[in-house]
Design a protein around this motif. Structure first.
Motif, PDB file in Angstrom:
ATOM      1  N   THR A  60       0.840  -1.194   0.000  1.00 58.76           N
ATOM      2  CA  THR A  60       0.000   0.000   0.000  1.00 58.76           C
ATOM      3  C   THR A  60       0.878   1.247   0.000  1.00 58.76           C
ATOM      4  O   THR A  60       2.057   1.207   0.387  1.00 58.76           O
ATOM      5  N   TYR A  61       0.266   2.350  -0.420  1.00 57.78           N
ATOM      6  CA  TYR A  61       1.013   3.610  -0.410  1.00 57.78           C
ATOM      7  C   TYR A  61       1.484   3.963   0.993  1.00 57.78           C
ATOM      8  O   TYR A  61       2.634   4.385   1.189  1.00 57.78           O
ATOM      9  N   THR A  84      -0.494  -1.027  -4.224  1.00 60.29           N
ATOM     10  CA  THR A  84      -1.659  -1.915  -4.330  1.00 60.29           C
ATOM     11  C   THR A  84      -2.994  -1.192  -4.213  1.00 60.29           C
ATOM     12  O   THR A  84      -4.023  -1.731  -4.638  1.00 60.29           O
ATOM     13  N   ASP A  85      -3.008   0.008  -3.656  1.00 58.40           N
ATOM     14  CA  ASP A  85      -4.267   0.739  -3.539  1.00 58.40           C
ATOM     15  C   ASP A  85      -4.253   1.949  -4.469  1.00 58.40           C
ATOM     16  O   ASP A  85      -3.210   2.533  -4.737  1.00 58.40           O
ATOM     17  N   THR A  86      -5.436   2.287  -4.974  1.00 61.12           N
ATOM     18  CA  THR A  86      -5.557   3.470  -5.832  1.00 61.12           C
ATOM     19  C   THR A  86      -5.196   4.709  -5.038  1.00 61.12           C
ATOM     20  O   THR A  86      -5.682   4.909  -3.916  1.00 61.12           O
ATOM     21  N   GLN A  87      -4.341   5.541  -5.630  1.00 59.90           N
ATOM     22  CA  GLN A  87      -3.855   6.710  -4.913  1.00 59.90           C
ATOM     23  C   GLN A  87      -3.857   7.949  -5.806  1.00 59.90           C
ATOM     24  O   GLN A  87      -3.842   7.865  -7.031  1.00 59.90           O
ATOM     25  N   THR A 106      -2.376   2.425  -9.883  1.00 63.14           N
ATOM     26  CA  THR A 106      -3.621   2.985 -10.414  1.00 63.14           C
ATOM     27  C   THR A 106      -3.812   4.346  -9.766  1.00 63.14           C
ATOM     28  O   THR A 106      -3.926   4.441  -8.541  1.00 63.14           O
ATOM     29  N   SER A 108      -5.733   7.882  -9.027  1.00 61.47           N
ATOM     30  CA  SER A 108      -7.106   8.402  -8.927  1.00 61.47           C
ATOM     31  C   SER A 108      -7.441   9.251 -10.145  1.00 61.47           C
ATOM     32  O   SER A 108      -6.639  10.063 -10.605  1.00 61.47           O
TER      33      SER A 108
END
Length: 373
Positions: A60-61, A84-87, A106, A108
């Protein structure tokens, strides 16, 4: 100094270690699918943990940012990273600035301008999933973003604007580098030839706004084959010696803007000329001083309509009629410079006043061969 091992093994073994202990730790992992163990090791020694063996990290960020910001972890900076998370673009850019390796993320959804401004550390080898939204995206921003990822950029903005060169780069040359293009409104910001404008017209089902380089009606009509809806906002100027009324009518159907006619002459059938000069005259500007040629034989009443629509000279073959009828109908033939081919069908004239009047309404000899008395 602790024997080298994986982050997981070291963390599992050092259950009694604290941050005040001076443990020299070196991990042997080349790939980490989680930073949990590395971050935990950072809390078990006062010496920076050597993580130079790592070639890739997936996390994760928040955890990535913690690891890269920690003075207690060394050896990072050239590994491939997957967030791993959209940021937000700002957060992704932070990680981009921490490693020379490829970053996969990915981002935002945001406007092209915001994404481009934020992703200053991105390069064409990074695998950034970018989605452009908003009212308008500039072509220059889209091109810049294309240089910041190796993944096709999704464009959901409702309109795109830019020079023809930039738009052609996006919609033609590098169209495979973008997805979801083809239904947005487009504004071409520089004046361009009809041929170039037609290329952009063919690239979208949306409306195209453009100033088209002045040309003859025939050349403009031939080139603008993709202007088919009449809703495009094309500023058209017709120049040249002669414009065909059919071309002017076709051009009127290719734009929602009034067509400027600076051609010195217009030619066509009465029906087509009537469409241009009377029925749809509001769809044209600068009409009214050109020479007009009516290509089919038509009644004096029809010719008179065209005579009243221009201060230029009218050339026409008028349907034969009596001298009185022709003279009564041709009220707008007042200069004597019009080239009207007139034939009277009287066999007897009790007065030549109408014949003489007709002689003053055309520079062509009036045919009075039917008169025998």
């Amino acid at each position: 100094t602790v024997s080298t091992d994986t982050a997981s093994n070291l963390n599992s073994a050092l259950t009694n270690a604290t941050a005040t202990d001076a443990l020299t730790l070196t991990i042997t992992d080349t790939s980490l699918s989680s930073l949990t163990n590395l971050l935990a090791l950072d809390t078990k020694t006062s010496v920076a943990v050597n993580a130079s063996s790592i070639t890739s990290i997936t996390e994760t960020y928040a955890n990535l940012n913690t690891a890269y910001s920690s003075a207690g972890i060394s050896g990072l900076g050239n590994e491939a990273v997957t967030i791993t998370d959209t940021q937000s673009a700002t957060n992704v850019n932070t990680i981009l600035g921490k490693t020379t390796g490829v970053v996969t993320a990915t981002v935002s959804t945001d406007t092209a301008s915001n994404l481009n401004s934020a992703l200053t550390n991105a390069t064409s080898t990074d695998a950034l999933t970018l989605t452009v939204n908003g009212a308008t995206a500039t072509a220059s921003d889209l091109i810049s973003l294309d240089g910041k990822t190796n993944i096709a950029i999704s464009v959901t903005a409702t309109s795109v604007s830019g020079t023809f060169t930039d738009l052609n780069n996006i919609y033609v040359i590098n169209s495979s580098n973008y997805s979801n293009l083809g239904d947005e409104n487009i504004t071409i910001t520089d004046t361009q030839s009809a041929t170039n404008v037609n290329i952009i017209l063919g690239a979208t089902s949306g409306n195209v706004t453009a100033i088209v380089t002045a040309d003859t009606a025939a050349a403009l009509n031939t080139a603008l084959t993709n202007a088919t809806t009449g809703t495009d906002v094309l500023t058209l100027t017709v120049n040249g010696a002669t414009a065909q009324a059919t071309d002017l009518i076709d051009l009127d159907g290719k734009t929602s803007v009034d067509v400027s006619v600076t051609a010195t002459a217009v030619s066509g059938t009465f029906a087509n000329l009537n469409t241009v000069y009377v029925t749809n005259v509001a769809n044209y500007v600068n009409l009214g001083d050109e020479n007009v040629t009516i290509t089919d034989t038509t009644s004096a009443g029809n010719v008179n309509i065209i005579l009243g629509a221009t201060s230029g000279n009218v050339t026409a073959i008028v349907t034969a009629d009596t001298a009185a009828a022709l003279n009564t109908a041709l009220t707008n033939a007042t200069t004597g410079t019009d080239a009207l081919t007139l034939t009277i069908n009287d066999t007897t004239l009790t007065s030549v006043s109408d014949l003489l009047a007709l002689d003053g309404k055309t520079n062509v000899a009036v045919n009075a061969s039917s008169v025998n008395s």
